[in-house]
Design an enzyme around this catalytic site. Structure first.
Site, PDB file in Angstrom:
ATOM      1  N   THR A 255       2.774   5.739   3.574  1.00  0.00           N
ATOM      2  CA  THR A 255       3.532   5.950   2.335  1.00  0.00           C
ATOM      3  C   THR A 255       3.781   7.431   2.085  1.00  0.00           C
ATOM      4  O   THR A 255       3.058   8.288   2.578  1.00  0.00           O
ATOM      5  CB  THR A 255       2.791   5.427   1.082  1.00  0.00           C
ATOM      6  OG1 THR A 255       1.539   6.121   0.967  1.00  0.00           O
ATOM      7  CG2 THR A 255       2.537   3.953   1.155  1.00  0.00           C
TER       8      THR A 255
ATOM      9  N   GLY B  93       3.147  -4.433   0.483  1.00  0.00           N
ATOM     10  CA  GLY B  93       1.958  -3.740   0.011  1.00  0.00           C
ATOM     11  C   GLY B  93       2.098  -3.283  -1.427  1.00  0.00           C
ATOM     12  O   GLY B  93       2.857  -3.846  -2.215  1.00  0.00           O
ATOM     13  N   ASP B  94       1.385  -2.222  -1.752  1.00  0.00           N
ATOM     14  CA  ASP B  94       1.381  -1.745  -3.131  1.00  0.00           C
ATOM     15  C   ASP B  94       2.573  -0.859  -3.461  1.00  0.00           C
ATOM     16  O   ASP B  94       2.861  -0.606  -4.628  1.00  0.00           O
ATOM     17  CB  ASP B  94       0.098  -0.956  -3.405  1.00  0.00           C
ATOM     18  CG  ASP B  94       0.080   0.373  -2.641  1.00  0.00           C
ATOM     19  OD1 ASP B  94       0.104   0.314  -1.394  1.00  0.00           O
ATOM     20  OD2 ASP B  94       0.053   1.435  -3.268  1.00  0.00           O
TER      21      ASP B  94
ATOM     22  N   GLY C 258      -2.558   4.603   1.341  1.00  0.00           N
ATOM     23  CA  GLY C 258      -3.628   3.928   2.056  1.00  0.00           C
ATOM     24  C   GLY C 258      -3.385   2.440   2.182  1.00  0.00           C
ATOM     25  O   GLY C 258      -2.246   1.978   2.126  1.00  0.00           O
ATOM     26  N   LEU C 259      -4.442   1.675   2.356  1.00  0.00           N
ATOM     27  CA  LEU C 259      -4.332   0.234   2.564  1.00  0.00           C
ATOM     28  C   LEU C 259      -3.997  -0.439   1.237  1.00  0.00           C
ATOM     29  O   LEU C 259      -4.831  -0.580   0.353  1.00  0.00           O
ATOM     30  CB  LEU C 259      -5.631  -0.319   3.144  1.00  0.00           C
ATOM     31  CG  LEU C 259      -5.588  -1.759   3.647  1.00  0.00           C
ATOM     32  CD1 LEU C 259      -4.473  -1.962   4.668  1.00  0.00           C
ATOM     33  CD2 LEU C 259      -6.927  -2.149   4.261  1.00  0.00           C
TER      34      LEU C 259
END
Length: 316
Positions: free
Chosen positions: A178, A208-209, A230-231
């Site tokens: 990201t 994802g976010d 990140g994850l």
């Protein structure tokens, strides 16, 4: 890196930690500033120049996101992003302004600048999020041009991955998928943005976010803003950016708020195998950054100066 050393290094641009009394709104506007996750000097410089030109934080974060989105060597954002396991480059992005307006796109294919499509969703529709084919049709209706985003480099990596087809999210690999940006404009207003092509070789349809308001980005003009990298599954599970802003609202400094949000993950999940990093800024222009594991850094441009700063982390 110990938190004390991070604060000393961050003093270069006045990023010291401090505590804001509950519900305090500071008078006067800080100097324009833009920050971005990871080593993204080109993005923050372009964003800062745009803020100087137009005065608007929102213009700055959009312009900053354009840089990696258009870079074919950037394998985690936009053109050049690694595809999912079926060979599709699918993009997610969100943007939020100081008035609480927000827009996002998910699972978007074929458009180089998803951040601008997200802004169009915010400004030209009654919605916050458009997805997939609907997002693409909207983008085309707004004059965006469709193109093939799968570069030869990304295609080769995908074909090599297919030999074993093993999905392994890796800590800090390729900037971990990201770019998140936060900015203060000339009037002291806050804006934030995030753009990504997502985890390399993810399941087709995975989001994802990065397009989630409150996950990847959240801004409140009374307090400040936060963004994540990140994850994404763990950012979504804790709504990290929203959480950080609320921590700042209740008196924490940006640094303290980022640390508290990371601890929310550490206390609940098996954190040793993945990375999450947070970045925050308050209305005075003070910045905080913190991650689970070492290796996270961020870029800041302020007063015409640009610097990459290593974040403090829970694991040393």
């Amino acid at each position: 890196m110990k938190r004390r050393n991070f604060i000393q290094q961050a003093g270069f641009l006045g990023l010291s930690s401090f505590s804001v009394p509950n519900n305090t709104i500071h008078s006067g506007n800080p100097e324009p500033v833009i920050i971005a996750t990871w080593k993204n000097e080109g993005a923050t410089k372009a964003g800062f120049d745009k803020i100087i030109q137009t005065g608007k934080a929102l213009d700055g974060v959009e312009a900053g996101a354009w840089i990696p989105e258009a870079n074919p060597e950037e394998t985690t954002v936009g053109y050049g992003g690694f595809p999912d396991r079926d060979g599709h480059v699918t993009l997610d992005a969100c943007i939020m302004d100081h008035k609480g307006n927000a827009g996002s796109v998910t699972f978007l294919e074929g458009i180089m600048h998803p951040i601008s499509v997200a802004r169009a969703v915010m400004e030209k529709t009654p919605h916050v999020m458009l997805s997939g084919e609907g997002a693409l049709q909207f983008a085309l209706s707004q004059g965006f041009k469709k193109m093939d985003l799968l570069t030869p480099k990304a295609k080769k990596a995908w074909e090599e991955w297919k030999i074993k087809s093993k999905y392994e999210p890796k800590v800090n690999i390729e900037r971990h998928d990201t770019i998140g940006l936060l900015a203060l404009g000339k009037e002291g207003e806050i804006a934030g943005a995030c753009s990504t092509s997502g985890m390399a070789f993810k399941m087709h349809g995975r989001v994802g976010d990065s397009p989630i308001i409150g996950g990847a980005v959240f801004c409140d003009d009374e307090v400040g803003g936060a963004c994540a990298t990140g994850l994404g599954e763990f950012v979504m599970k804790t709504l990290g950016s929203f959480l950080i802003v609320e921590f700042m609202r209740n008196g924490m400094s940006p640094q303290q708020a980022c640390e508290a949000a990371i601890m929310r993950i550490v206390k609940r999940y098996n954190y040793k195998e993945f990375q999450v990093g947070y970045l925050a800024i308050n209305k005075k222009g003070d910045v905080g950054a913190y991650s689970i594991q070492k290796g996270f850094n961020f870029t800041i441009t302020k007063n015409g100066q640009t610097k990459v700063i290593e974040s403090a982390s829970y694991m040393s």
